[in-house]
Write a protein that holds these residues in place. Structure first.
Motif, PDB file in Angstrom:
ATOM      1  N   ILE A  21     -68.956 -86.422  31.712  1.00 61.28           N
ATOM      2  CA  ILE A  21     -68.358 -85.235  31.632  1.00 61.28           C
ATOM      3  C   ILE A  21     -66.932 -84.968  31.513  1.00 61.28           C
ATOM      4  N   ILE A  22     -66.459 -85.749  32.347  1.00 62.08           N
ATOM      5  CA  ILE A  22     -64.822 -85.946  32.473  1.00 62.08           C
ATOM      6  C   ILE A  22     -64.495 -87.007  31.334  1.00 62.08           C
ATOM      7  N   GLY A  23     -64.981 -87.528  30.733  1.00 58.04           N
ATOM      8  CA  GLY A  23     -64.453 -88.273  29.640  1.00 58.04           C
ATOM      9  C   GLY A  23     -64.352 -89.656  30.021  1.00 58.04           C
ATOM     10  N   LEU A  24     -64.854 -90.163  31.153  1.00 52.63           N
ATOM     11  CA  LEU A  24     -64.705 -91.485  31.635  1.00 52.63           C
ATOM     12  C   LEU A  24     -65.887 -92.295  31.248  1.00 52.63           C
ATOM     13  N   THR A  25     -66.059 -92.657  30.009  1.00 56.07           N
ATOM     14  CA  THR A  25     -67.502 -93.184  29.374  1.00 56.07           C
ATOM     15  C   THR A  25     -67.685 -94.473  29.842  1.00 56.07           C
ATOM     16  N   LYS A  26     -66.785 -95.348  29.875  1.00 55.05           N
ATOM     17  CA  LYS A  26     -66.842 -96.783  30.271  1.00 55.05           C
ATOM     18  C   LYS A  26     -67.146 -96.882  31.984  1.00 55.05           C
ATOM     19  N   LEU A  27     -66.495 -96.101  32.545  1.00 57.08           N
ATOM     20  CA  LEU A  27     -66.682 -95.823  34.367  1.00 57.08           C
ATOM     21  C   LEU A  27     -68.062 -95.600  34.283  1.00 57.08           C
ATOM     22  N   CYS A  28     -68.555 -94.537  33.607  1.00 55.58           N
ATOM     23  CA  CYS A  28     -70.152 -94.019  33.579  1.00 55.58           C
ATOM     24  C   CYS A  28     -70.759 -95.203  33.339  1.00 55.58           C
ATOM     25  N   LEU A  29     -70.638 -96.090  32.360  1.00 55.36           N
ATOM     26  CA  LEU A  29     -71.486 -96.939  31.886  1.00 55.36           C
ATOM     27  C   LEU A  29     -71.693 -98.105  33.049  1.00 55.36           C
ATOM     28  N   PHE A  30     -70.376 -98.604  33.386  1.00 53.71           N
ATOM     29  CA  PHE A  30     -70.507 -99.546  34.338  1.00 53.71           C
ATOM     30  C   PHE A  30     -71.041 -99.195  35.742  1.00 53.71           C
ATOM     31  N   THR A  31     -70.670 -97.932  36.141  1.00 46.81           N
ATOM     32  CA  THR A  31     -71.218 -97.139  37.396  1.00 46.81           C
ATOM     33  C   THR A  31     -72.960 -97.366  37.493  1.00 46.81           C
ATOM     34  N   ILE A  32     -73.215 -96.663  36.224  1.00 47.06           N
ATOM     35  CA  ILE A  32     -74.756 -96.538  36.145  1.00 47.06           C
ATOM     36  C   ILE A  32     -75.525 -98.246  35.966  1.00 47.06           C
ATOM     37  N   LEU A  33     -74.799 -98.981  35.311  1.00 48.09           N
ATOM     38  CA  LEU A  33     -75.517-100.584  35.165  1.00 48.09           C
ATOM     39  C   LEU A  33     -75.531-101.272  36.639  1.00 48.09           C
ATOM     40  N   ILE A  34     -74.337-101.009  37.230  1.00 42.94           N
ATOM     41  CA  ILE A  34     -74.330-101.484  38.793  1.00 42.94           C
ATOM     42  C   ILE A  34     -75.325-100.772  39.711  1.00 42.94           C
ATOM     43  N   ASN A  35     -75.432 -99.424  39.425  1.00 40.36           N
ATOM     44  CA  ASN A  35     -76.557 -98.853  40.155  1.00 40.36           C
ATOM     45  C   ASN A  35     -77.975 -99.534  39.926  1.00 40.36           C
ATOM     46  N   ILE A  36     -78.139 -99.637  38.776  1.00 41.79           N
ATOM     47  CA  ILE A  36     -79.564-100.156  38.345  1.00 41.79           C
ATOM     48  C   ILE A  36     -79.799-101.508  39.189  1.00 41.79           C
ATOM     49  N   VAL A  37     -79.019-102.361  39.017  1.00 37.31           N
ATOM     50  CA  VAL A  37     -79.058-103.683  39.528  1.00 37.31           C
ATOM     51  C   VAL A  37     -78.951-103.612  41.175  1.00 37.31           C
TER      52      VAL A  37
END
Length: 178
Positions: free
Chosen positions: A136-152
């Motif tokens: 939402i705040i425009g940090l798309t790459k941080l969103c992606l990495f945060t969620i990927l690490i969260n999945i693992v």
């Protein structure tokens, strides 16, 4: 320790809004820290208290074992399990704390699996919410990495613990039928 991690998480989130994270390495590191701090908050409380009891026992019962097996296989959770056993859980002493090979050990394994799952479930939910916030705040790459690490770091352990309990449930059914 949990309160310290709450404070560190808050501090990190405040600074994310104020600073620019531009390199892939910085983004990955911040995403990893977020996952570490948030998961740690719940883990330390779970070590001290039986937090898994906050959820009803019915949550921990595996109602659709075939669906769980399909998800477990499709996501390669068994490979994740093997990596854990080869690295973090390599020590037999550490593993015996979960299961010592006895029938009492099965009950302990079941209890430990519920505790471990609870310790990953709420961080999984909270970190996904943070990922959406980053989007939402425009940090798309941080969103992606945060969620990927969260999945693992959180989803795979949840699935692994549920799989353990499914196997324990099957074992108990066989014992009762004898």
């Amino acid at each position: 320790m949990s309160l310290f991690l709450v404070q560190q998480s808050y501090s990190l989130l405040i600074h994310i809004n104020r600073s620019e994270i531009d390199s892939w390495l910085q983004i990955f590191f911040v995403a990893w820290l977020i996952n570490l701090f948030v998961t740690g908050m719940f883990a330390f409380v779970g070590f001290a208290y039986p937090t898994h009891q906050l959820l009803p026992k019915s949550y921990y019962k595996i109602n659709k074992p075939n669906t769980l097996k399909q998800i477990y296989n499709a996501l390669g959770v068994n490979t994740f399990r093997k990596v854990l056993l080869a690295t973090l859980w390599r020590s037999k002493k550490m593993r015996s704390g979960f299961f010592n090979g006895t029938s009492k050990g099965i009950a302990n394994l079941e209890e430990q699996s519920m505790s471990s799952e609870f310790g990953h479930l709420f961080p999984f939910i909270l970190i996904n919410i943070l990922g959406i916030y980053f989007l939402i705040i425009g940090l798309t790459k941080l969103c992606l990495f945060t969620i990927l690490i969260n999945i693992v770091g959180n989803l795979y352990p949840i699935l692994l613990q549920r799989y353990h309990r499914m196997r324990i449930q099957n074992l108990r059914k066989r014992q009762k039928s004898k």
